[in-house]
Design a protein around this motif. Sequence first.
Motif, PDB file in Angstrom:
ATOM      1  N   ILE A   1      -1.650  14.896  78.174  1.00  0.00           N
ATOM      2  CA  ILE A   1      -3.119  15.048  78.031  1.00  0.00           C
ATOM      3  C   ILE A   1      -3.396  16.045  77.146  1.00  0.00           C
ATOM      4  O   ILE A   1      -4.697  16.354  76.791  1.00  0.00           O
ATOM      5  CB  ILE A   1      -3.770  15.325  79.472  1.00  0.00           C
ATOM      6  N   ASP A   2      -2.509  17.030  76.653  1.00  0.00           N
ATOM      7  CA  ASP A   2      -2.799  17.855  75.838  1.00  0.00           C
ATOM      8  C   ASP A   2      -1.674  18.809  75.053  1.00  0.00           C
ATOM      9  O   ASP A   2      -0.547  18.595  75.995  1.00  0.00           O
ATOM     10  CB  ASP A   2      -3.534  19.201  76.505  1.00  0.00           C
ATOM     11  N   ILE A   3      -1.739  19.431  74.129  1.00  0.00           N
ATOM     12  CA  ILE A   3      -0.726  20.242  73.698  1.00  0.00           C
ATOM     13  C   ILE A   3      -1.298  21.540  73.460  1.00  0.00           C
ATOM     14  O   ILE A   3      -2.392  21.824  72.814  1.00  0.00           O
ATOM     15  CB  ILE A   3      -0.126  19.670  72.388  1.00  0.00           C
ATOM     16  N   VAL A   4      -0.714  22.638  73.879  1.00  0.00           N
ATOM     17  CA  VAL A   4      -1.136  24.087  73.843  1.00  0.00           C
ATOM     18  C   VAL A   4      -0.049  24.692  73.082  1.00  0.00           C
ATOM     19  O   VAL A   4       1.133  24.730  73.265  1.00  0.00           O
ATOM     20  CB  VAL A   4      -1.259  24.712  75.336  1.00  0.00           C
ATOM     21  N   GLU A   5      -0.381  25.724  72.270  1.00  0.00           N
ATOM     22  CA  GLU A   5       0.347  26.469  71.314  1.00  0.00           C
ATOM     23  C   GLU A   5       0.686  27.864  72.040  1.00  0.00           C
ATOM     24  O   GLU A   5      -0.508  28.421  72.366  1.00  0.00           O
ATOM     25  CB  GLU A   5      -0.159  26.638  69.952  1.00  0.00           C
ATOM     26  N   ILE A   6       1.755  28.180  72.589  1.00  0.00           N
ATOM     27  CA  ILE A   6       1.994  29.559  72.825  1.00  0.00           C
ATOM     28  C   ILE A   6       2.932  30.438  71.963  1.00  0.00           C
ATOM     29  O   ILE A   6       3.332  29.705  70.984  1.00  0.00           O
ATOM     30  CB  ILE A   6       2.756  29.464  74.282  1.00  0.00           C
ATOM     31  N   GLU A   7       2.979  31.694  72.188  1.00  0.00           N
ATOM     32  CA  GLU A   7       3.638  32.498  71.264  1.00  0.00           C
ATOM     33  C   GLU A   7       4.841  33.259  72.167  1.00  0.00           C
ATOM     34  O   GLU A   7       4.448  33.798  73.109  1.00  0.00           O
ATOM     35  CB  GLU A   7       2.876  33.421  70.371  1.00  0.00           C
ATOM     36  N   VAL A   8       5.997  33.150  71.550  1.00  0.00           N
ATOM     37  CA  VAL A   8       7.083  33.939  72.432  1.00  0.00           C
ATOM     38  C   VAL A   8       7.810  34.879  71.332  1.00  0.00           C
ATOM     39  O   VAL A   8       8.253  34.330  70.446  1.00  0.00           O
ATOM     40  CB  VAL A   8       7.931  33.018  73.122  1.00  0.00           C
ATOM     41  N   LEU A   9       7.503  36.107  71.494  1.00  0.00           N
ATOM     42  CA  LEU A   9       8.104  37.110  70.446  1.00  0.00           C
ATOM     43  C   LEU A   9       7.996  36.505  69.048  1.00  0.00           C
ATOM     44  O   LEU A   9       8.710  36.675  68.248  1.00  0.00           O
ATOM     45  CB  LEU A   9       9.662  37.197  70.510  1.00  0.00           C
ATOM     46  N   GLY A  10       6.672  36.394  68.593  1.00  0.00           N
ATOM     47  CA  GLY A  10       6.361  36.081  67.483  1.00  0.00           C
ATOM     48  C   GLY A  10       6.633  34.581  66.785  1.00  0.00           C
ATOM     49  O   GLY A  10       5.934  33.977  65.928  1.00  0.00           O
TER      50      GLY A  10
ATOM     51  N   ILE B   1      15.655  27.150  72.018  1.00  0.00           N
ATOM     52  CA  ILE B   1      14.252  26.986  72.075  1.00  0.00           C
ATOM     53  C   ILE B   1      13.477  28.101  71.996  1.00  0.00           C
ATOM     54  O   ILE B   1      12.528  28.127  71.114  1.00  0.00           O
ATOM     55  CB  ILE B   1      13.815  26.126  73.232  1.00  0.00           C
ATOM     56  N   VAL B   2      13.627  29.168  73.079  1.00  0.00           N
ATOM     57  CA  VAL B   2      13.192  30.289  72.904  1.00  0.00           C
ATOM     58  C   VAL B   2      13.896  31.207  72.306  1.00  0.00           C
ATOM     59  O   VAL B   2      15.275  31.262  72.517  1.00  0.00           O
ATOM     60  CB  VAL B   2      12.857  30.578  74.731  1.00  0.00           C
ATOM     61  N   PRO B   3      13.324  32.253  71.642  1.00  0.00           N
ATOM     62  CA  PRO B   3      14.174  33.072  70.936  1.00  0.00           C
ATOM     63  C   PRO B   3      15.211  34.121  71.732  1.00  0.00           C
ATOM     64  O   PRO B   3      15.003  34.340  73.006  1.00  0.00           O
ATOM     65  CB  PRO B   3      13.175  34.348  70.407  1.00  0.00           C
ATOM     66  N   ASP B   4      16.320  34.148  71.206  1.00  0.00           N
ATOM     67  CA  ASP B   4      17.490  34.537  72.090  1.00  0.00           C
ATOM     68  C   ASP B   4      17.128  36.173  72.543  1.00  0.00           C
ATOM     69  O   ASP B   4      17.718  36.466  73.775  1.00  0.00           O
ATOM     70  CB  ASP B   4      18.924  34.975  71.321  1.00  0.00           C
ATOM     71  N   GLU B   5      16.356  36.891  71.811  1.00  0.00           N
ATOM     72  CA  GLU B   5      15.859  38.185  72.136  1.00  0.00           C
ATOM     73  C   GLU B   5      15.185  38.188  73.464  1.00  0.00           C
ATOM     74  O   GLU B   5      15.374  39.119  74.299  1.00  0.00           O
ATOM     75  CB  GLU B   5      15.285  38.781  71.355  1.00  0.00           C
ATOM     76  N   TYR B   6      14.408  37.132  73.775  1.00  0.00           N
ATOM     77  CA  TYR B   6      13.343  37.242  74.869  1.00  0.00           C
ATOM     78  C   TYR B   6      14.423  36.568  76.122  1.00  0.00           C
ATOM     79  O   TYR B   6      14.403  37.371  77.134  1.00  0.00           O
ATOM     80  CB  TYR B   6      12.583  35.924  74.708  1.00  0.00           C
TER      81      TYR B   6
END
Length: 169
Positions: free
Chosen positions: A143-152, A29-34
């Motif tokens: 109630i909402d969807i928020v976009e986040i960025e993890v290592l691009g 789900i989250v980049p392996d590098e992170y």
Amino acid sequence: MNIRRALPEDSRAVEKVQVDSWKTTYKNIVPDEYLNKMTYESREQKWIDIISDQTVFVAETDDGEIIGFSNGGKERTGKYPNYNGELYAIYILEAHQRMGLGKLLMEPIIENLKQNDIFSMIVLVLEENNSRLFYESLGAEKIDIVEIEVLGEKLNEIVYGWQDIRAII
């Protein structure tokens, strides 16, 4: 199983639960590098500070091993005026998941919020994280969807809310 308020000396066990559960829950789900950069040492001071400043509860076995934790408090963003509380985190080691521990860790957070006259709550969950089904089973509404960025990499967080936390548990 014992649920109790975390003490500063629990920070090492709490950081271990966080790092280990991130590496199992967020794999693919989250980049392996992170995930590979997450170390116990990198989290230690953070958890000493959080435990000293926020409401944190731990779940420990009869042998005293901390296998999960939760923390929460006032809603942090101010974006959701109908929701005054926030469940910041629940993390449970993979071997102890799906045994009812999540509910046990939510109870003291909810009780603490109620003692502070807070009766509504949100939680943010990565859209691809199946734990979102746990919150839905407890009556949380999207109630909402928020976009986040993890290592691009762009990821969506679902914001779930409960109008009345007294109905959860």
